[in-house]
Design a protein around this motif. Structure first.
Motif, PDB file in Angstrom:
ATOM      1  N   MET A   1       0.656  -1.176  -0.059  1.00  0.00           N
ATOM      2  CA  MET A   1      -0.082   0.050  -0.064  1.00  0.00           C
ATOM      3  C   MET A   1       0.928   1.345  -0.020  1.00  0.00           C
ATOM      4  N   ALA A   2       0.332   2.483  -0.516  1.00  0.00           N
ATOM      5  CA  ALA A   2       1.021   3.555  -0.512  1.00  0.00           C
ATOM      6  C   ALA A   2       1.312   4.148   0.818  1.00  0.00           C
ATOM      7  N   SER A   3       2.271   4.861   1.142  1.00  0.00           N
ATOM      8  CA  SER A   3       2.738   5.366   2.576  1.00  0.00           C
ATOM      9  C   SER A   3       1.653   6.154   2.865  1.00  0.00           C
ATOM     10  N   PHE A   4       1.103   7.036   2.215  1.00  0.00           N
ATOM     11  CA  PHE A   4      -0.162   7.887   2.880  1.00  0.00           C
ATOM     12  C   PHE A   4      -1.126   7.136   3.628  1.00  0.00           C
ATOM     13  N   VAL A   5      -1.472   5.884   3.028  1.00  0.00           N
ATOM     14  CA  VAL A   5      -2.429   5.064   3.732  1.00  0.00           C
ATOM     15  C   VAL A   5      -2.024   4.837   5.193  1.00  0.00           C
ATOM     16  N   SER A   6      -1.003   4.633   5.410  1.00  0.00           N
ATOM     17  CA  SER A   6      -0.383   4.007   6.842  1.00  0.00           C
ATOM     18  C   SER A   6      -0.318   5.258   7.929  1.00  0.00           C
ATOM     19  N   SER A   7      -0.316   6.351   7.307  1.00  0.00           N
ATOM     20  CA  SER A   7      -0.027   7.718   8.331  1.00  0.00           C
ATOM     21  C   SER A   7      -1.382   8.262   8.628  1.00  0.00           C
ATOM     22  N   THR A   8      -2.458   7.582   8.305  1.00  0.00           N
ATOM     23  CA  THR A   8      -3.877   8.283   8.860  1.00  0.00           C
ATOM     24  C   THR A   8      -4.440   7.475   9.626  1.00  0.00           C
ATOM     25  N   THR A   9      -5.110   8.186  10.849  1.00  0.00           N
ATOM     26  CA  THR A   9      -6.028   7.272  11.667  1.00  0.00           C
ATOM     27  C   THR A   9      -7.339   7.957  11.490  1.00  0.00           C
ATOM     28  N   GLY A  10      -8.308   7.145  11.144  1.00  0.00           N
ATOM     29  CA  GLY A  10      -9.687   7.469  11.357  1.00  0.00           C
ATOM     30  C   GLY A  10     -10.428   7.634  12.505  1.00  0.00           C
ATOM     31  N   VAL A  11     -11.096   8.726  12.454  1.00  0.00           N
ATOM     32  CA  VAL A  11     -11.896   9.133  13.775  1.00  0.00           C
ATOM     33  C   VAL A  11     -13.334   9.201  13.632  1.00  0.00           C
ATOM     34  N   LEU A  12     -14.120   8.018  14.375  1.00  0.00           N
ATOM     35  CA  LEU A  12     -15.634   8.389  13.879  1.00  0.00           C
ATOM     36  C   LEU A  12     -16.207   8.670  15.171  1.00  0.00           C
ATOM     37  N   LEU A  13     -16.986   9.793  14.946  1.00  0.00           N
ATOM     38  CA  LEU A  13     -17.571  10.698  15.872  1.00  0.00           C
ATOM     39  C   LEU A  13     -18.936   9.830  16.282  1.00  0.00           C
ATOM     40  N   ALA A  14     -19.281   9.199  17.226  1.00  0.00           N
ATOM     41  CA  ALA A  14     -20.366   8.344  17.370  1.00  0.00           C
ATOM     42  C   ALA A  14     -21.071   8.705  19.132  1.00  0.00           C
ATOM     43  N   ALA A  15     -20.757   9.656  19.486  1.00  0.00           N
ATOM     44  CA  ALA A  15     -21.144  10.167  20.806  1.00  0.00           C
ATOM     45  C   ALA A  15     -22.760  10.701  21.218  1.00  0.00           C
ATOM     46  N   GLY A  16     -23.171  11.079  20.039  1.00  0.00           N
ATOM     47  CA  GLY A  16     -24.483  11.793  20.336  1.00  0.00           C
ATOM     48  C   GLY A  16     -25.764  10.866  20.631  1.00  0.00           C
ATOM     49  N   ALA A  17     -26.658  11.656  21.454  1.00  0.00           N
ATOM     50  CA  ALA A  17     -27.773  10.874  21.886  1.00  0.00           C
ATOM     51  C   ALA A  17     -28.872  10.739  20.818  1.00  0.00           C
ATOM     52  N   GLY A  18     -28.858  11.392  19.481  1.00  0.00           N
ATOM     53  CA  GLY A  18     -29.759  11.355  18.619  1.00  0.00           C
ATOM     54  C   GLY A  18     -31.134  11.695  19.382  1.00  0.00           C
ATOM     55  N   THR A  19     -31.251  12.840  19.907  1.00  0.00           N
ATOM     56  CA  THR A  19     -32.383  13.195  20.604  1.00  0.00           C
ATOM     57  C   THR A  19     -33.505  13.622  19.450  1.00  0.00           C
ATOM     58  N   ARG A  20     -33.159  14.238  18.512  1.00  0.00           N
ATOM     59  CA  ARG A  20     -34.061  14.628  17.477  1.00  0.00           C
ATOM     60  C   ARG A  20     -34.765  13.428  16.692  1.00  0.00           C
ATOM     61  N   LEU A  21     -34.016  12.521  16.673  1.00  0.00           N
ATOM     62  CA  LEU A  21     -34.278  11.271  15.991  1.00  0.00           C
ATOM     63  C   LEU A  21     -35.362  10.393  16.880  1.00  0.00           C
ATOM     64  N   GLY A  22     -35.044  10.411  18.208  1.00  0.00           N
ATOM     65  CA  GLY A  22     -35.894   9.784  19.184  1.00  0.00           C
ATOM     66  C   GLY A  22     -35.855   8.297  19.052  1.00  0.00           C
ATOM     67  N   ARG A  23     -34.562   7.860  18.601  1.00  0.00           N
ATOM     68  CA  ARG A  23     -34.284   6.180  18.821  1.00  0.00           C
ATOM     69  C   ARG A  23     -33.203   6.040  19.379  1.00  0.00           C
TER      70      ARG A  23
END
Length: 201
Positions: free
Chosen positions: A1-23
């Motif tokens: 794989m190319a070098s740029f691939v191995s120098s990136t961390t993914g951050v998934l923001l999944a902290a919300g309560a989903g209040t407006r969605l109500g689920r």
């Protein structure tokens, strides 16, 4: 794989309560016979991030108990109720110090591995690379995910507050942003209200 691939961390923001969605927390919405948080964390990894940090908040214990996130690093933001800004900072702080960071939102089911790979390929040193989607007039609008260069992480984190993750930093430095057209992958929509649940397919 190319070098740029191995120098990136993914951050998934999944902290919300989903209040407006109500689920309950959006992280637990059913998606492709799993949950949104499981599928999207794997998408970030499959797209080329060398590892993924998942930031939980609302119902964190429930999310941990009902998902399999063993492939990823899971962290909790105790201050999640104060808005996305604190989760953004927790995510950046939890990523490898030397890495670029690709930030994604858990409520965007249209995210694909190709979108992630496209951002990684397009990224240039010292820049912010953001997915963009065409509106009805054909104009590209910045969306998520976005890739922050390692050299910009500290300033972006310092500028985040309330419900603003990277937004204030990006508004201050528009000259640093490179848009990458991902319209062929999705419309970049997120799920905020019940009428948007159809996006889960």
């Amino acid at each position: 794989m190319a070098s740029f691939v191995s120098s990136t961390t993914g951050v998934l923001l999944a902290a919300g309560a989903g209040t407006r969605l109500g689920r309950g927390p959006k992280a637990l919405l059913p998606f492709r016979c799993r949950t949104l948080v499981e599928v999207l964390a794997d998408v970030l990894l499959d797209g080329g991030c060398r590892e993924v940090v998942v930031v939980l908040g609302a119902g964190a214990g429930d999310v941990r108990g009902r998902t399999d996130l063993a492939r990823h690093t899971v962290v909790e933001n105790p201050a999640w109720a104060g808005g996305m800004g604190s989760s953004f900072r927790v995510g950046l702080d939890s990523a490898r110090q030397e890495d670029h960071v690709l930030v994604a939102l858990v409520d965007q089911p249209g995210l694909t591995a190709e979108t992630v790979a496209r951002l990684l390929r397009a990224h240039r040193p010292g820049r912010v690379t953001a997915a963009a989607y065409a509106d009805t007039s054909g104009e590209l609008r910045r969306g998520h995910p976005l890739l922050l260069d390692a050299t910009l992480r500290a300033e972006a984190a310092a500028a985040s507050e309330g419900d603003a993750g990277a937004r204030l930093f990006l508004q201050t430095h528009p000259e640093l942003i490179d848009l990458v057209d991902c319209t062929d992958q999705s419309g970049g929509e997120d799920i905020d209200t019940p009428d948007q649940l159809h996006l889960l397919g």
